[in-house]
Design a protein around this motif. Structure first.
Motif, PDB file in Angstrom:
ATOM      1  N   VAL A  91      44.745  61.610 114.683  1.00 16.37           N
ATOM      2  CA  VAL A  91      45.503  60.486 114.132  1.00 16.37           C
ATOM      3  C   VAL A  91      46.046  59.646 115.282  1.00 16.37           C
ATOM      4  O   VAL A  91      46.100  60.083 116.426  1.00 16.37           O
ATOM      5  CB  VAL A  91      46.675  60.955 113.235  1.00 16.37           C
ATOM      6  CG1 VAL A  91      46.166  61.719 112.023  1.00 16.37           C
ATOM      7  CG2 VAL A  91      47.681  61.778 114.019  1.00 16.37           C
ATOM      8  N   GLU A  92      46.475  58.449 114.947  1.00 14.77           N
ATOM      9  CA  GLU A  92      47.137  57.577 115.906  1.00 14.77           C
ATOM     10  C   GLU A  92      48.629  57.903 115.919  1.00 14.77           C
ATOM     11  O   GLU A  92      49.148  58.538 114.993  1.00 14.77           O
ATOM     12  CB  GLU A  92      46.928  56.105 115.533  1.00 14.77           C
ATOM     13  CG  GLU A  92      45.474  55.662 115.565  1.00 14.77           C
ATOM     14  CD  GLU A  92      44.847  55.742 116.947  1.00 14.77           C
ATOM     15  OE1 GLU A  92      45.558  55.448 117.937  1.00 14.77           O
ATOM     16  OE2 GLU A  92      43.667  56.103 117.031  1.00 14.77           O
ATOM     17  N   GLN A  93      49.325  57.444 116.929  1.00 15.08           N
ATOM     18  CA  GLN A  93      50.738  57.767 117.053  1.00 15.08           C
ATOM     19  C   GLN A  93      51.616  57.086 116.002  1.00 15.08           C
ATOM     20  O   GLN A  93      52.745  57.503 115.780  1.00 15.08           O
ATOM     21  CB  GLN A  93      51.238  57.487 118.464  1.00 15.08           C
ATOM     22  CG  GLN A  93      50.640  58.453 119.468  1.00 15.08           C
ATOM     23  CD  GLN A  93      51.275  58.357 120.834  1.00 15.08           C
ATOM     24  OE1 GLN A  93      52.337  57.799 120.998  1.00 15.08           O
ATOM     25  NE2 GLN A  93      50.608  58.923 121.821  1.00 15.08           N
ATOM     26  N   ASP A  94      51.092  56.075 115.317  1.00 11.14           N
ATOM     27  CA  ASP A  94      51.878  55.451 114.251  1.00 11.14           C
ATOM     28  C   ASP A  94      51.662  56.131 112.899  1.00 11.14           C
ATOM     29  O   ASP A  94      52.228  55.723 111.889  1.00 11.14           O
ATOM     30  CB  ASP A  94      51.587  53.951 114.157  1.00 11.14           C
ATOM     31  CG  ASP A  94      50.139  53.634 113.815  1.00 11.14           C
ATOM     32  OD1 ASP A  94      49.292  54.547 113.769  1.00 11.14           O
ATOM     33  OD2 ASP A  94      49.845  52.443 113.600  1.00 11.14           O
ATOM     34  N   ALA A  95      50.878  57.203 112.877  1.00 11.55           N
ATOM     35  CA  ALA A  95      50.607  57.929 111.635  1.00 11.55           C
ATOM     36  C   ALA A  95      51.859  58.631 111.123  1.00 11.55           C
ATOM     37  O   ALA A  95      52.652  59.163 111.904  1.00 11.55           O
ATOM     38  CB  ALA A  95      49.494  58.956 111.842  1.00 11.55           C
ATOM     39  N   ALA A  96      52.015  58.620 109.805  1.00 15.87           N
ATOM     40  CA  ALA A  96      53.132  59.327 109.182  1.00 15.87           C
ATOM     41  C   ALA A  96      52.903  60.832 109.256  1.00 15.87           C
ATOM     42  O   ALA A  96      51.776  61.304 109.096  1.00 15.87           O
ATOM     43  CB  ALA A  96      53.270  58.886 107.727  1.00 15.87           C
ATOM     44  N   LEU A  97      53.973  61.575 109.494  1.00 19.56           N
ATOM     45  CA  LEU A  97      53.866  63.029 109.519  1.00 19.56           C
ATOM     46  C   LEU A  97      53.620  63.593 108.126  1.00 19.56           C
ATOM     47  O   LEU A  97      52.934  64.604 107.970  1.00 19.56           O
ATOM     48  CB  LEU A  97      55.143  63.657 110.087  1.00 19.56           C
ATOM     49  CG  LEU A  97      55.447  63.389 111.549  1.00 19.56           C
ATOM     50  CD1 LEU A  97      56.755  64.054 111.931  1.00 19.56           C
ATOM     51  CD2 LEU A  97      54.317  63.869 112.447  1.00 19.56           C
ATOM     52  N   ASN A 143      54.700  73.672 113.218  1.00 22.52           N
ATOM     53  CA  ASN A 143      54.086  74.332 114.361  1.00 22.52           C
ATOM     54  C   ASN A 143      53.545  73.253 115.301  1.00 22.52           C
ATOM     55  O   ASN A 143      52.838  72.348 114.861  1.00 22.52           O
ATOM     56  CB  ASN A 143      52.954  75.258 113.892  1.00 22.52           C
ATOM     57  CG  ASN A 143      52.453  76.124 115.003  1.00 22.52           C
ATOM     58  OD1 ASN A 143      53.232  76.695 115.759  1.00 22.52           O
ATOM     59  ND2 ASN A 143      51.141  76.226 115.126  1.00 22.52           N
ATOM     60  N   ILE A 144      53.916  73.344 116.564  1.00 20.58           N
ATOM     61  CA  ILE A 144      53.480  72.381 117.571  1.00 20.58           C
ATOM     62  C   ILE A 144      52.618  73.126 118.576  1.00 20.58           C
ATOM     63  O   ILE A 144      53.020  74.151 119.116  1.00 20.58           O
ATOM     64  CB  ILE A 144      54.688  71.755 118.313  1.00 20.58           C
ATOM     65  CG1 ILE A 144      55.738  71.229 117.335  1.00 20.58           C
ATOM     66  CG2 ILE A 144      54.220  70.677 119.281  1.00 20.58           C
ATOM     67  CD1 ILE A 144      55.323  70.043 116.530  1.00 20.58           C
ATOM     68  N   VAL A 188      61.885  69.850 112.268  1.00 17.36           N
ATOM     69  CA  VAL A 188      61.760  68.413 112.480  1.00 17.36           C
ATOM     70  C   VAL A 188      62.918  67.716 111.765  1.00 17.36           C
ATOM     71  O   VAL A 188      63.088  67.875 110.551  1.00 17.36           O
ATOM     72  CB  VAL A 188      60.404  67.892 111.942  1.00 17.36           C
ATOM     73  CG1 VAL A 188      60.295  66.393 112.119  1.00 17.36           C
ATOM     74  CG2 VAL A 188      59.249  68.604 112.637  1.00 17.36           C
ATOM     75  N   PRO A 189      63.729  66.963 112.508  1.00 16.08           N
ATOM     76  CA  PRO A 189      64.839  66.242 111.876  1.00 16.08           C
ATOM     77  C   PRO A 189      64.338  65.258 110.813  1.00 16.08           C
ATOM     78  O   PRO A 189      63.209  64.741 110.908  1.00 16.08           O
ATOM     79  CB  PRO A 189      65.485  65.489 113.042  1.00 16.08           C
ATOM     80  CG  PRO A 189      65.049  66.214 114.269  1.00 16.08           C
ATOM     81  CD  PRO A 189      63.682  66.757 113.952  1.00 16.08           C
ATOM     82  N   GLY A 190      65.152  64.988 109.838  1.00 13.69           N
ATOM     83  CA  GLY A 190      64.777  64.103 108.738  1.00 13.69           C
ATOM     84  C   GLY A 190      64.429  62.688 109.152  1.00 13.69           C
ATOM     85  O   GLY A 190      63.659  62.013 108.467  1.00 13.69           O
ATOM     86  N   ASN A 191      64.967  62.231 110.280  1.00 15.06           N
ATOM     87  CA  ASN A 191      64.679  60.863 110.725  1.00 15.06           C
ATOM     88  C   ASN A 191      63.358  60.753 111.482  1.00 15.06           C
ATOM     89  O   ASN A 191      62.953  59.661 111.861  1.00 15.06           O
ATOM     90  CB  ASN A 191      65.825  60.324 111.583  1.00 15.06           C
ATOM     91  CG  ASN A 191      66.006  61.100 112.879  1.00 15.06           C
ATOM     92  OD1 ASN A 191      65.719  62.304 112.945  1.00 15.06           O
ATOM     93  ND2 ASN A 191      66.482  60.423 113.903  1.00 15.06           N
ATOM     94  N   VAL A 192      62.668  61.864 111.687  1.00 18.99           N
ATOM     95  CA  VAL A 192      61.368  61.860 112.376  1.00 18.99           C
ATOM     96  C   VAL A 192      60.289  61.697 111.318  1.00 18.99           C
ATOM     97  O   VAL A 192      59.984  62.630 110.573  1.00 18.99           O
ATOM     98  CB  VAL A 192      61.188  63.156 113.201  1.00 18.99           C
ATOM     99  CG1 VAL A 192      59.795  63.233 113.788  1.00 18.99           C
ATOM    100  CG2 VAL A 192      62.240  63.237 114.290  1.00 18.99           C
ATOM    101  N   LYS A 193      59.718  60.505 111.255  1.00 19.10           N
ATOM    102  CA  LYS A 193      58.764  60.172 110.187  1.00 19.10           C
ATOM    103  C   LYS A 193      57.326  60.002 110.662  1.00 19.10           C
ATOM    104  O   LYS A 193      56.398  60.153 109.878  1.00 19.10           O
ATOM    105  CB  LYS A 193      59.198  58.874 109.490  1.00 19.10           C
ATOM    106  CG  LYS A 193      60.596  58.899 108.925  1.00 19.10           C
ATOM    107  CD  LYS A 193      60.690  59.821 107.749  1.00 19.10           C
ATOM    108  CE  LYS A 193      62.072  59.709 107.105  1.00 19.10           C
ATOM    109  NZ  LYS A 193      62.317  60.774 106.163  1.00 19.10           N
ATOM    110  N   THR A 194      57.149  59.635 111.936  1.00 20.54           N
ATOM    111  CA  THR A 194      55.808  59.362 112.465  1.00 20.54           C
ATOM    112  C   THR A 194      55.532  60.251 113.674  1.00 20.54           C
ATOM    113  O   THR A 194      56.439  60.880 114.213  1.00 20.54           O
ATOM    114  CB  THR A 194      55.666  57.894 112.906  1.00 20.54           C
ATOM    115  OG1 THR A 194      56.524  57.673 114.034  1.00 20.54           O
ATOM    116  CG2 THR A 194      55.996  56.919 111.781  1.00 20.54           C
ATOM    117  N   VAL A 195      54.296  60.237 114.114  1.00 23.44           N
ATOM    118  CA  VAL A 195      53.934  60.961 115.329  1.00 23.44           C
ATOM    119  C   VAL A 195      54.738  60.422 116.511  1.00 23.44           C
ATOM    120  O   VAL A 195      55.248  61.201 117.324  1.00 23.44           O
ATOM    121  CB  VAL A 195      52.415  60.863 115.595  1.00 23.44           C
ATOM    122  CG1 VAL A 195      52.065  61.409 116.965  1.00 23.44           C
ATOM    123  CG2 VAL A 195      51.629  61.586 114.505  1.00 23.44           C
TER     124      VAL A 195
END
Length: 83
Positions: free
Chosen positions: A62-68, A2-3, A22-29
């Motif tokens: 969170v920061e944008q480098d945070a893991a989803l 949910n966005i 969310v595609p599998g290659n999307v790992k971070t914010v």
């Protein structure tokens, strides 16, 4: 996932919230933002100044480098100021 979008981010995207796969290659914010930018012109415009956007995953800032990780919700909003 949910966005949710707030303030001018919501105005530019054109919706308050949406659910996306969310595609599998999307790992971070940051990856998520890049993916959202690729969806259409409205999303691209909303995230044009992505460094100014603040993010919360499951209601935690969170920061944008945070893991989803296994977050269920991402919220995007402009910087907040106090007064």
């Amino acid at each position: 996932m949910n966005i949710r979008y707030f303030a001018w981010v919501r105005e530019r995207v054109g919706v308050e919230e949406e659910t996306i796969d969310v595609p599998g290659n999307v790992k971070t914010v940051a990856d998520l933002i890049a993916h959202l930018k690729s969806l259409d012109e409205n999303h691209a415009a909303a995230f044009e100044e992505d460094e100014a956007i603040r993010v919360a995953l499951d209601q935690m800032h969170v920061e944008q480098d945070a893991a989803l990780g296994d977050a269920r919700e991402a919220a995007f909003f402009p910087p907040m100021t106090g007064g």
